[in-house]
Design an enzyme around this catalytic site. Structure first.
Site, PDB file in Angstrom:
ATOM      1  N   ALA A 190       0.665  -1.129   0.030  1.00  0.00           N
ATOM      2  CA  ALA A 190       0.155   0.082  -0.144  1.00  0.00           C
ATOM      3  C   ALA A 190       0.744   1.343   0.248  1.00  0.00           C
ATOM      4  CB  ALA A 190      -1.140   0.115   1.256  1.00  0.00           C
ATOM      5  N   ASN A 191       2.037   1.151  -0.145  1.00  0.00           N
ATOM      6  CA  ASN A 191       2.746   2.495   0.072  1.00  0.00           C
ATOM      7  C   ASN A 191       3.088   3.121  -1.253  1.00  0.00           C
ATOM      8  OD1 ASN A 191       5.020  -0.038  -0.106  1.00  0.00           O
ATOM      9  ND2 ASN A 191       6.329   1.893  -0.980  1.00  0.00           N
ATOM     10  N   SER A 192       2.882   2.643  -2.505  1.00  0.00           N
ATOM     11  CA  SER A 192       2.913   3.177  -3.562  1.00  0.00           C
ATOM     12  C   SER A 192       2.019   2.555  -4.745  1.00  0.00           C
ATOM     13  CB  SER A 192       4.456   3.041  -4.174  1.00  0.00           C
ATOM     14  OG  SER A 192       4.823   1.734  -4.384  1.00  0.00           O
ATOM     15  N   GLY A 193       2.022   3.087  -6.025  1.00  0.00           N
ATOM     16  CA  GLY A 193       1.306   2.678  -7.004  1.00  0.00           C
ATOM     17  C   GLY A 193       0.014   2.286  -6.986  1.00  0.00           C
ATOM     18  N   TYR A 234       5.459 -14.760 -13.697  1.00  0.00           N
ATOM     19  CA  TYR A 234       4.633 -13.869 -13.400  1.00  0.00           C
ATOM     20  C   TYR A 234       3.306 -14.435 -13.980  1.00  0.00           C
ATOM     21  CZ  TYR A 234       2.148  -9.488 -13.120  1.00  0.00           C
ATOM     22  OH  TYR A 234       0.768  -8.532 -12.791  1.00  0.00           O
TER      23      TYR A 234
END
Length: 281
Positions: free
Chosen positions: A11-14, A165
């Site tokens: 949750a800290n970026s993007g 991925y």
């Protein structure tokens, strides 16, 4: 009435940050899960400064580590007796072959095993809400064939980051469909989504500097990428919807292997064996 509680990983970026910001602005009590204390603190403070009265907690965890996920889940249980929304957003692609402490390929561990384990550990809190929503960030990049052991333990000599991925995100979809059936009628819904092709500093670094302005022009912003996650977390239109894959806030099909019940059950059973030491902790 107390605020609904939403936990968001990565949750800290993007997209994760944009989702946290968007839900905080709607009055949700946000639990931000970040790998880095400093970056997580900065992201939390940014939301608190931008949104008056926002309720935001920060928990730090390395989602490539099953032990850390168990510790994270315990912290959540100690602080909250219910959880309204769980957004399994954290992910990543590792260009070179790496394994975590348990010997699983790192892309598979972060993108699939982490949400599998965290979701099962937090199921009691989601059930306690009476209408818990589980939202898994997947992708339109999906593998046409899938074998659980190959995805978890690929040969180093044939490793390719994007193949890993695709396999991991395919596993997320299979997990979503399997959990939705398992918990049908429990009040807990499970859905997945494709956020779009998003411009982030990480994606920008994948191309030469001269091409980055063009890349930004044709890719979506994190705010645009968060729209479907926020829709699935908040909309009454999908309150009872479960076992679906969404793209641009509309249901969309996924590759046939994700719908194969035998493959879903095989992955589930193998994952339960892999994660048994942590589910029983």
């Amino acid at each position: 009435m107390s605020a609904k509680i939403c936990l968001i990983t990565g949750a800290n970026s993007g997209i994760g940050y944009a989702t946290a910001e968007g839900l905080a602005s709607q009055g949700y009590h946000i639990i931000m899960v970040c790998r880095d204390q400093q970056r997580g603190t900065a992201a939390k403070q940014a939301i608190l400064q931008q949104i008056q009265g926002a309720k935001v907690d920060l928990l730090v965890a390395d989602l490539s580590s099953a032990k850390d996920i168990v510790r994270l889940a315990q912290q959540v249980k100690e602080r909250h007796n219910k959880l309204d929304v769980l957004i399994n957003n954290a992910g990543g692609v590792f260009s070179s072959y790496q394994t975590n402490d348990d010997g699983f390929e790192q892309t598979f561990a972060v993108n699939y095993l982490a949400p599998f384990l965290l979701t099962r550990l937090l199921l009691p809190q989601l059930q306690a809400s009476g209408a818990g929503r589980i939202i898994n960030v997947a992708s339109i990049m999906q593998a046409k064939q899938f074998e659980a052991d190959e995805a978890a333990h690929p040969l180093e000599s044939s490793y390719r980051g994007m193949k890993a991925y695709k396999l991991a995100k395919t596993a997320v979809l299979m997990m979503t469909y399997r959990m939705a059936k398992e918990w049908s009628g429990s009040g807990v819904t499970v859905n997945a989504l494709h956020p779009g092709v998003i411009y982030t500093p990480q994606s920008a670094r994948s191309v030469p500097a001269f091409a980055r302005p063009l890349l930004k022009l044709f890719m979506q912003s994190p705010q645009q990428g968060s729209r479907t996650s926020i829709y699935l977390a908040t909309s009454e239109e999908v309150a009872a919807t479960t076992g679906q894959f969404f793209k641009a806030m509309q249901t969309a099909p996924t590759v046939p292997v994700t719908m194969d019940v035998d493959k879903q059950n095989e992955l589930h059973d193998q994952s339960m064996v892999w994660m048994a030491p942590y589910l029983e902790a």
